[in-house]
Design a protein around this motif. Structure first.
Motif, PDB file in Angstrom:
ATOM      1  N   HIS A 111       1.722  -1.243   9.317  1.00  0.00           N
ATOM      2  CA  HIS A 111       1.940  -2.714   9.588  1.00  0.00           C
ATOM      3  C   HIS A 111       0.919  -3.748   8.767  1.00  0.00           C
ATOM      4  O   HIS A 111       1.179  -4.590   8.129  1.00  0.00           O
ATOM      5  N   GLU A 112      -0.285  -3.122   9.004  1.00  0.00           N
ATOM      6  CA  GLU A 112      -1.513  -3.902   8.281  1.00  0.00           C
ATOM      7  C   GLU A 112      -1.248  -3.978   6.826  1.00  0.00           C
ATOM      8  O   GLU A 112      -1.262  -4.981   6.061  1.00  0.00           O
ATOM      9  N   TYR A 113      -0.933  -2.898   6.241  1.00  0.00           N
ATOM     10  CA  TYR A 113      -0.634  -2.771   4.854  1.00  0.00           C
ATOM     11  C   TYR A 113       0.407  -3.785   4.217  1.00  0.00           C
ATOM     12  O   TYR A 113       0.396  -4.649   3.307  1.00  0.00           O
ATOM     13  N   GLU A 114       1.692  -3.855   5.325  1.00  0.00           N
ATOM     14  CA  GLU A 114       2.680  -4.762   4.786  1.00  0.00           C
ATOM     15  C   GLU A 114       2.286  -6.199   5.018  1.00  0.00           C
ATOM     16  O   GLU A 114       2.621  -7.085   4.182  1.00  0.00           O
ATOM     17  N   VAL A 115       1.440  -6.480   6.083  1.00  0.00           N
ATOM     18  CA  VAL A 115       0.862  -7.928   5.967  1.00  0.00           C
ATOM     19  C   VAL A 115       0.041  -7.986   5.229  1.00  0.00           C
ATOM     20  O   VAL A 115       0.282  -9.154   4.308  1.00  0.00           O
ATOM     21  N   GLY A 116      -1.173  -7.529   4.985  1.00  0.00           N
ATOM     22  CA  GLY A 116      -2.002  -7.656   4.060  1.00  0.00           C
ATOM     23  C   GLY A 116      -1.632  -7.864   2.513  1.00  0.00           C
ATOM     24  O   GLY A 116      -2.304  -8.680   1.859  1.00  0.00           O
ATOM     25  N   LYS A 117      -0.755  -6.850   1.977  1.00  0.00           N
ATOM     26  CA  LYS A 117      -0.399  -7.062   0.835  1.00  0.00           C
ATOM     27  C   LYS A 117       0.374  -8.373   0.346  1.00  0.00           C
ATOM     28  O   LYS A 117       0.569  -9.196  -0.815  1.00  0.00           O
ATOM     29  N   THR A 118       0.947  -9.045   1.435  1.00  0.00           N
ATOM     30  CA  THR A 118       1.732 -10.534   1.094  1.00  0.00           C
ATOM     31  C   THR A 118       0.509 -11.487   0.962  1.00  0.00           C
ATOM     32  O   THR A 118       0.957 -12.650   0.620  1.00  0.00           O
ATOM     33  N   LYS A 122      -7.626  -7.689  -1.156  1.00  0.00           N
ATOM     34  CA  LYS A 122      -6.805  -7.076  -1.805  1.00  0.00           C
ATOM     35  C   LYS A 122      -6.425  -5.735  -1.412  1.00  0.00           C
ATOM     36  O   LYS A 122      -7.137  -4.628  -1.382  1.00  0.00           O
ATOM     37  N   TYR A 123      -4.930  -5.551  -0.754  1.00  0.00           N
ATOM     38  CA  TYR A 123      -4.714  -4.353  -0.300  1.00  0.00           C
ATOM     39  C   TYR A 123      -3.840  -3.608  -1.697  1.00  0.00           C
ATOM     40  O   TYR A 123      -3.040  -3.972  -2.068  1.00  0.00           O
ATOM     41  N   LEU A 124      -4.303  -2.460  -1.897  1.00  0.00           N
ATOM     42  CA  LEU A 124      -3.788  -1.838  -3.138  1.00  0.00           C
ATOM     43  C   LEU A 124      -2.671  -0.828  -2.843  1.00  0.00           C
ATOM     44  O   LEU A 124      -1.885  -0.849  -3.611  1.00  0.00           O
ATOM     45  N   CYS A 125      -2.692  -0.088  -1.683  1.00  0.00           N
ATOM     46  CA  CYS A 125      -1.715   0.785  -1.569  1.00  0.00           C
ATOM     47  C   CYS A 125      -1.883   1.601  -0.114  1.00  0.00           C
ATOM     48  O   CYS A 125      -2.898   1.705   0.490  1.00  0.00           O
ATOM     49  N   LEU A 126      -1.082   2.088   0.436  1.00  0.00           N
ATOM     50  CA  LEU A 126      -1.051   2.904   1.636  1.00  0.00           C
ATOM     51  C   LEU A 126      -0.494   4.522   1.350  1.00  0.00           C
ATOM     52  O   LEU A 126       0.430   4.719   0.656  1.00  0.00           O
ATOM     53  N   GLU A 127      -1.229   5.615   1.453  1.00  0.00           N
ATOM     54  CA  GLU A 127      -0.830   7.043   1.337  1.00  0.00           C
ATOM     55  C   GLU A 127      -0.475   7.628   2.615  1.00  0.00           C
ATOM     56  O   GLU A 127      -1.415   7.240   3.568  1.00  0.00           O
ATOM     57  N   GLN A 128       0.220   8.690   2.590  1.00  0.00           N
ATOM     58  CA  GLN A 128       0.393   9.358   3.504  1.00  0.00           C
ATOM     59  C   GLN A 128       0.073  10.878   3.105  1.00  0.00           C
ATOM     60  O   GLN A 128       0.666  11.211   2.042  1.00  0.00           O
ATOM     61  N   LYS A 129      -0.879  11.433   3.768  1.00  0.00           N
ATOM     62  CA  LYS A 129      -1.326  12.959   3.431  1.00  0.00           C
ATOM     63  C   LYS A 129      -1.520  13.709   4.446  1.00  0.00           C
ATOM     64  O   LYS A 129      -2.576  13.311   5.439  1.00  0.00           O
ATOM     65  N   ASP A 130      -1.008  14.753   4.824  1.00  0.00           N
ATOM     66  CA  ASP A 130      -1.160  15.815   5.773  1.00  0.00           C
ATOM     67  C   ASP A 130      -1.256  15.042   7.157  1.00  0.00           C
ATOM     68  O   ASP A 130      -2.417  15.213   7.957  1.00  0.00           O
ATOM     69  N   TRP A 131      -0.261  14.493   7.454  1.00  0.00           N
ATOM     70  CA  TRP A 131      -0.242  13.660   8.777  1.00  0.00           C
ATOM     71  C   TRP A 131      -1.590  12.508   8.972  1.00  0.00           C
ATOM     72  O   TRP A 131      -1.798  12.198   9.901  1.00  0.00           O
ATOM     73  N   ARG A 132      -1.974  12.173   7.661  1.00  0.00           N
ATOM     74  CA  ARG A 132      -2.819  10.976   7.904  1.00  0.00           C
ATOM     75  C   ARG A 132      -2.265  10.063   6.944  1.00  0.00           C
ATOM     76  O   ARG A 132      -1.813  10.220   5.992  1.00  0.00           O
ATOM     77  N   SER A 133      -2.708   8.667   7.748  1.00  0.00           N
ATOM     78  CA  SER A 133      -2.444   7.425   6.824  1.00  0.00           C
ATOM     79  C   SER A 133      -3.708   7.032   6.340  1.00  0.00           C
ATOM     80  O   SER A 133      -4.788   6.898   6.907  1.00  0.00           O
ATOM     81  N   ILE A 134      -3.716   6.874   4.926  1.00  0.00           N
ATOM     82  CA  ILE A 134      -5.044   6.254   4.316  1.00  0.00           C
ATOM     83  C   ILE A 134      -4.572   4.907   3.604  1.00  0.00           C
ATOM     84  O   ILE A 134      -3.951   4.726   2.491  1.00  0.00           O
ATOM     85  N   LEU A 135      -5.210   3.798   4.064  1.00  0.00           N
ATOM     86  CA  LEU A 135      -5.056   2.678   3.508  1.00  0.00           C
ATOM     87  C   LEU A 135      -6.207   2.522   2.433  1.00  0.00           C
ATOM     88  O   LEU A 135      -7.316   2.570   2.731  1.00  0.00           O
ATOM     89  N   ILE A 136      -5.786   2.023   1.445  1.00  0.00           N
ATOM     90  CA  ILE A 136      -6.679   1.604   0.450  1.00  0.00           C
ATOM     91  C   ILE A 136      -6.779   0.306   0.055  1.00  0.00           C
ATOM     92  O   ILE A 136      -5.657  -0.417  -0.385  1.00  0.00           O
TER      93      ILE A 136
END
Length: 188
Positions: free
Chosen positions: A49-56, A64-78
């Protein structure tokens, strides 16, 4: 996280870890906000949700919100690292004179107005979610996990057991005791 080199841990709690680092492909300074899912089957939704709001968000008071990654049950906001610190860490380490305080207050007001002009209510403004430079004259807001789009917001009563945000900074509207919503919740 294979594409990033970690420089330092900025913050860590049971729920969230925030790292300062570099993107290896171009040495871009970044902030990595990492959250493990509490359940391996259900992905963590707050950072999405933070990424969806932030990127707009647009403007000089937005990170500047660059991307959101999912890896091994972890969310990583960059996010892009603007080499700023939280207001919380700054006020714990130094005194702020009155003139600087008023300049900072004006800059913060302008930052809040900028997100409101984009129909976003932050709903969790507190010293940990305000970042600034060492001179306190450049201000940005972070952590849009609880943010709402005012166009989609409908006032309704909320049960106190499911309040979000920092209790010390909640507006009366956020407690569910006042059946109103709006931008003033960020000014409280």
């Amino acid at each position: 996280m294979d594409n990033f080199k970690t420089i330092e841990t900025v913050y860590q709690s049971q729920k969230t870890k925030i790292l300062r680092g570099l993107r290896e492909s171009d040495n871009l300074p970044v902030i990595l906000k990492i959250r493990s899912s509490l359940n391996a089957v259900i992905p963590e939704k707050g950072l999405a949700h933070e990424y969806e709001v932030g990127k707009t968000l647009k403007g000089k008071h937005s990170v500047k919100y660059l991307c959101l990654e999912q890896k091994d049950w972890r969310s990583i906001l960059i996010l892009q690292d603007d080499n700023m610190s939280s207001l919380y860490s700054i006020i714990n380490n130094k005194r702020i004179d009155l003139s600087t305080f008023f300049k900072f207050a004006l800059a913060l007001t302008i930052a809040i107005e900028e997100i409101h002009s984009q129909c976003i209510i932050h709903q969790n403004i507190n010293p940990a979610n305000i970042i600034t430079n060492s001179f306190l004259n450049e201000v940005k807001l972070i952590d849009f996990e609880l943010a709402k789009n005012i166009d989609n917001e409908v006032a309704h009563l909320t049960q106190p057991a499911i309040l979000g945000g920092n209790l010390a900074y909640l507006s009366p509207e956020q407690t569910g005791r006042i059946n109103r919503r709006g931008y003033r919740t960020d000014l409280y």
